[in-house]
Motif scaffolding. Structure first.
Motif, PDB file in Angstrom:
ATOM      1  N   GLU A 176      27.410 -45.940  39.918  1.00  0.00           N
ATOM      2  CA  GLU A 176      28.577 -45.055  39.986  1.00  0.00           C
ATOM      3  C   GLU A 176      29.008 -44.727  38.557  1.00  0.00           C
ATOM      4  N   SER A 196      38.704 -36.346  38.891  1.00  0.00           N
ATOM      5  CA  SER A 196      39.066 -35.987  40.268  1.00  0.00           C
ATOM      6  C   SER A 196      38.780 -34.524  40.579  1.00  0.00           C
ATOM      7  N   GLN A 197      38.597 -33.718  39.554  1.00  0.00           N
ATOM      8  CA  GLN A 197      38.309 -32.292  39.745  1.00  0.00           C
ATOM      9  C   GLN A 197      36.810 -32.009  39.826  1.00  0.00           C
ATOM     10  N   LEU A 198      36.002 -33.066  39.755  1.00  0.00           N
ATOM     11  CA  LEU A 198      34.548 -32.922  39.780  1.00  0.00           C
ATOM     12  C   LEU A 198      33.972 -33.516  41.061  1.00  0.00           C
ATOM     13  N   SER A 199      32.832 -32.991  41.498  1.00  0.00           N
ATOM     14  CA  SER A 199      32.112 -33.589  42.626  1.00  0.00           C
ATOM     15  C   SER A 199      31.471 -34.897  42.174  1.00  0.00           C
ATOM     16  N   ALA A 200      30.986 -35.662  43.147  1.00  0.00           N
ATOM     17  CA  ALA A 200      30.327 -36.936  42.828  1.00  0.00           C
ATOM     18  C   ALA A 200      29.106 -36.708  41.935  1.00  0.00           C
ATOM     19  N   GLY A 201      28.339 -35.661  42.239  1.00  0.00           N
ATOM     20  CA  GLY A 201      27.162 -35.372  41.428  1.00  0.00           C
ATOM     21  C   GLY A 201      27.521 -34.978  40.008  1.00  0.00           C
ATOM     22  N   MET A 202      28.590 -34.215  39.850  1.00  0.00           N
ATOM     23  CA  MET A 202      29.029 -33.822  38.510  1.00  0.00           C
ATOM     24  C   MET A 202      29.521 -35.032  37.728  1.00  0.00           C
ATOM     25  N   GLN A 203      30.238 -35.928  38.398  1.00  0.00           N
ATOM     26  CA  GLN A 203      30.697 -37.141  37.725  1.00  0.00           C
ATOM     27  C   GLN A 203      29.515 -37.980  37.251  1.00  0.00           C
ATOM     28  N   LEU A 251      23.988 -40.157  45.984  1.00  0.00           N
ATOM     29  CA  LEU A 251      24.054 -38.700  46.041  1.00  0.00           C
ATOM     30  C   LEU A 251      23.212 -38.163  47.198  1.00  0.00           C
ATOM     31  N   ASP A 252      23.568 -36.986  47.678  1.00  0.00           N
ATOM     32  CA  ASP A 252      22.738 -36.359  48.702  1.00  0.00           C
ATOM     33  C   ASP A 252      21.407 -35.925  48.090  1.00  0.00           C
ATOM     34  N   THR A 302      21.409 -32.912  45.531  1.00  0.00           N
ATOM     35  CA  THR A 302      22.063 -33.253  44.269  1.00  0.00           C
ATOM     36  C   THR A 302      21.214 -34.238  43.482  1.00  0.00           C
TER      37      THR A 302
END
Length: 255
Positions: free
Chosen positions: A84, A130-137, A162-163, A166
């Motif tokens: 993570e 918090s403004q980013l997707s999980a993949g972007m993070q 991740l999916d 992504t």
């Protein structure tokens, strides 16, 4: 040129209230990694992959054996990409990047922005996690690991949460950065396809943390999952993975 030497590494966790018997996570592992290579540590759950990486990073102590990570005969600087991204929610993306820097100069900020652009995030520096997707993070986490210019890069299943789409995109970003930096790298994964796409060599661990096989991957980069040569190597490694499962079930071992 960085070198990681893992010599007869054993890790045994003592009994606990929930596990009354001791658990062998690693059993006499020997691995030597030198130069501009990416080595995948591949294995199922219970094969000690993350424990191995944590000992290399100095997060855990071995029960016996030694680990040395050196660059030009001095201790190597190590950077770790976790499963993570572990971003601080109250800091912007760029400030999260700079948090790992000793000196937060204008040059450091430019370098942070450069690595963000390498993972396709040149426009998000002033946003919060918090403004980013999980993949972007996770891309931010990878960019941050390269920003410190480590001698040795450790990656612990960075695509596992991740999916599929992504994860595939992120593997392409990692290939792109690695081709430019050529860091000595260890990647932990349970995914055969992922290991073949990224690694120069695959160390296959069986449950109990014992090396079952050590497989060279001689494919040009960049590698893509629809490439027939990549699929052929993936099929071969998958056969070995399945053979290991059968050997474990019926009591055999490669080594």
């Amino acid at each position: 040129m960085a070198t990681v030497l893992i010599d007869n590494l054993t890790k045994i966790f003592p009994p606990t209230a929930t596990h009354p018997s001791q658990v062998q996570a690693l059993g006499g592992v020997n691995i030597s990694v030198t130069g501009n290579v990416l080595v995948a540590i591949l294995g199922p759950s219970g094969s000690g992959k993350t424990t191995l990486l944590n000992i290399v990073a100095g997060v855990e102590e071995p029960t016996s054996g030694t680990v040395r990570a050196v660059q030009d005969s001095v201790p190597a600087q190590i950077s770790y990409v976790f499963q993570e991204p572990r971003l601080l929610p109250w800091r912007t993306v760029v400030d999260n990047m700079l948090y790992v820097q000793d000196r937060k100069s204008d040059r450091s900020r430019r370098e942070a922005e450069f690595y963000l652009s390498m993972v396709g995030l040149s426009e998000v520096g002033d946003l919060y996690p918090s403004q980013l997707s999980a993949g972007m993070q996770q891309r931010v986490g990878i960019a941050r690991a390269f920003l410190v210019n480590p001698d040795v890069l450790l990656m612990d299943e960075p695509f596992s949460h991740l999916d599929a789409l992504t994860g595939r995109s992120l593997r392409e970003y990692v290939q792109r950065i690695w081709l430019q930096t050529r860091k000595t790298a260890l990647l932990v994964t349970h995914d055969v396809n992922e290991a073949v796409e990224l690694a120069d060599r695959i160390v296959l661990l069986r449950p109990g943390g014992v090396i079952y096989d050590d497989i060279p991957v001689d494919l040009p980069r960049p590698r893509f999952p629809d490439n027939p040569a990549v699929r052929d190597v993936q099929a071969d490694v998958l056969r070995r993975f399945d053979s290991m499962g059968a050997a474990v079930q019926f009591g055999g071992a490669r080594r």
